[in-house]
Scaffold this motif. Structure first.
Motif, PDB file in Angstrom:
ATOM      1  N   ARG A  51       0.837  -1.211   0.000  1.00 37.29           N
ATOM      2  CA  ARG A  51       0.000   0.000   0.000  1.00 37.29           C
ATOM      3  C   ARG A  51       0.869   1.257   0.000  1.00 37.29           C
ATOM      4  O   ARG A  51       0.644   2.184  -0.781  1.00 37.29           O
ATOM      5  CB  ARG A  51      -0.923  -0.014   1.215  1.00 37.29           C
ATOM      6  CG  ARG A  51      -1.746   1.249   1.386  1.00 37.29           C
ATOM      7  CD  ARG A  51      -2.652   1.114   2.600  1.00 37.29           C
ATOM      8  NE  ARG A  51      -3.329   2.368   2.904  1.00 37.29           N
ATOM      9  CZ  ARG A  51      -4.153   2.545   3.927  1.00 37.29           C
ATOM     10  NH1 ARG A  51      -4.418   1.531   4.736  1.00 37.29           N
ATOM     11  NH2 ARG A  51      -4.721   3.715   4.136  1.00 37.29           N
ATOM     12  N   LEU A  52       1.866   1.290   0.857  1.00 37.44           N
ATOM     13  CA  LEU A  52       2.729   2.463   0.937  1.00 37.44           C
ATOM     14  C   LEU A  52       3.608   2.600  -0.303  1.00 37.44           C
ATOM     15  O   LEU A  52       3.932   3.715  -0.725  1.00 37.44           O
ATOM     16  CB  LEU A  52       3.592   2.394   2.192  1.00 37.44           C
ATOM     17  CG  LEU A  52       2.831   2.592   3.503  1.00 37.44           C
ATOM     18  CD1 LEU A  52       3.707   2.228   4.684  1.00 37.44           C
ATOM     19  CD2 LEU A  52       2.334   4.026   3.625  1.00 37.44           C
ATOM     20  N   ALA A  53       4.004   1.471  -0.890  1.00 38.88           N
ATOM     21  CA  ALA A  53       4.849   1.522  -2.082  1.00 38.88           C
ATOM     22  C   ALA A  53       4.127   2.115  -3.280  1.00 38.88           C
ATOM     23  O   ALA A  53       4.768   2.543  -4.245  1.00 38.88           O
ATOM     24  CB  ALA A  53       5.359   0.120  -2.425  1.00 38.88           C
ATOM     25  N   SER A  54       2.808   2.148  -3.237  1.00 35.76           N
ATOM     26  CA  SER A  54       2.040   2.735  -4.344  1.00 35.76           C
ATOM     27  C   SER A  54       1.616   4.172  -4.044  1.00 35.76           C
ATOM     28  O   SER A  54       0.837   4.755  -4.777  1.00 35.76           O
ATOM     29  CB  SER A  54       0.792   1.882  -4.627  1.00 35.76           C
ATOM     30  OG  SER A  54      -0.090   1.906  -3.521  1.00 35.76           O
ATOM     31  N   GLY A  55       2.130   4.737  -2.976  1.00 33.03           N
ATOM     32  CA  GLY A  55       1.733   6.082  -2.554  1.00 33.03           C
ATOM     33  C   GLY A  55       2.641   7.177  -3.086  1.00 33.03           C
ATOM     34  O   GLY A  55       3.584   6.928  -3.840  1.00 33.03           O
ATOM     35  N   PRO A  56       2.388   8.420  -2.670  1.00 31.78           N
ATOM     36  CA  PRO A  56       3.160   9.583  -3.127  1.00 31.78           C
ATOM     37  C   PRO A  56       4.469   9.701  -2.340  1.00 31.78           C
ATOM     38  O   PRO A  56       4.520  10.304  -1.273  1.00 31.78           O
ATOM     39  CB  PRO A  56       2.219  10.751  -2.843  1.00 31.78           C
ATOM     40  CG  PRO A  56       1.415  10.309  -1.657  1.00 31.78           C
ATOM     41  CD  PRO A  56       1.257   8.812  -1.805  1.00 31.78           C
TER      42      PRO A  56
END
Length: 266
Positions: free
Chosen positions: A204-209
């Protein structure tokens, strides 16, 4: 996906799976107690991460029955000052690098989290998942030592001054439920679910800004030692830098179009 690489001859495994960088401690026979080679391996892994713009999340974990049983006491018995210096040089060097990157750092802990393990996860990780049955212990006074690995920086910021002193001076074991209540971890999950729940979070965090994440983690970390006016200036600068990114443009467009943003980390 790259395959696990043994750094410093094996005590630390490093690999990158897409945008997720893995650091896995690999001395299970010693409950991942830190020796000089492990400290060097940790520093090497952090150097790889710091130099790799494709890393958007870092995942700390460990092989075996425990996350980390502190420093390797047996290794310090012959020349304690020299060995301590070498251990601290590697671990502190890695911690400094992780504090500077944009990528959020997630730690999955289980079994024993003692001594340097406490400082490492509290100082390096932004989110900590603990398996049921995990036990935290500051431990340093038990061997006649003060602390390292950012323990004295992180602990009072999380639990407050007097509770930090209690945890450090008495060095009692803290179970996962109490650790969650004190803020020493963010979530407690069954041991068999630890890897799956951690993977969901890192993906989830790896796909964030990523740039916004980096500004946020540094702003929040500096806030407890920064004056109000200075913090406002830092927030203004950080927001301005984010506003110039492609991810900000994508986030605004997605909001207007009522869809999920597809961030690229730039």
């Amino acid at each position: 996906m790259s395959y696990p690489e043994k750094l410093a001859d094996g005590p630390v495994l490093y690999w990158r799976d897409g945008a997720v960088a893995h650091i896995r401690f690999n001395r299970p026979q010693a409950l991942n107690a830190i020796d000089v080679m492990m400290a060097k391996g940790f520093a090497q892994a952090c150097e790889r991460i710091s130099a790799d713009p494709q890393v958007r999340t870092v995942w700390l974990s460990a092989e075996g029955r425990a996350f980390m049983a502190g420093g390797d006491i047996a290794a310090m018995s012959k020349d304690p000052v020299k060995v301590a210096d070498d251990l601290i040089e590697g671990m502190h060097g890695g911690l400094r690098l992780l504090a500077q990157i944009d990528a959020p750092v997630i730690a999955s802990v289980h079994g024993a989290v003692s001594g340097a393990g406490v400082g490492l996860v509290l100082g390096a990780a932004d989110i900590i998942l603990a398996a049921e049955g995990t036990r935290f212990c500051v431990a340093y006074p038990l061997i006649g030592a003060s602390c390292d690995c950012a323990t004295s920086w992180a602990l009072p910021r999380i639990v407050g001054l007097h509770k930090a002193l209690e945890l450090a001076l008495l060095s009692d074991n803290i179970d996962a439920a109490e650790a969650l209540n004190l803020g020493l971890c963010n979530r407690v999950v069954p041991l068999e679910s630890l890897e799956a729940e951690s993977r969901k979070l890192v993906e989830r965090l790896a796909s964030g800004p990523s740039i916004a994440y980096g500004r946020l983690r540094r702003l929040i970390r500096q806030s407890l030692s920064t004056g109000f006016e200075e913090q406002l200036d830092s927030e203004a600068l950080g927001f301005r830098e984010c506003a110039a990114t492609r991810d900000f443009a994508e986030g605004v467009a997605a909001f207007k179009e009522k869809r999920r943003a597809a961030f690229q980390g730039r």
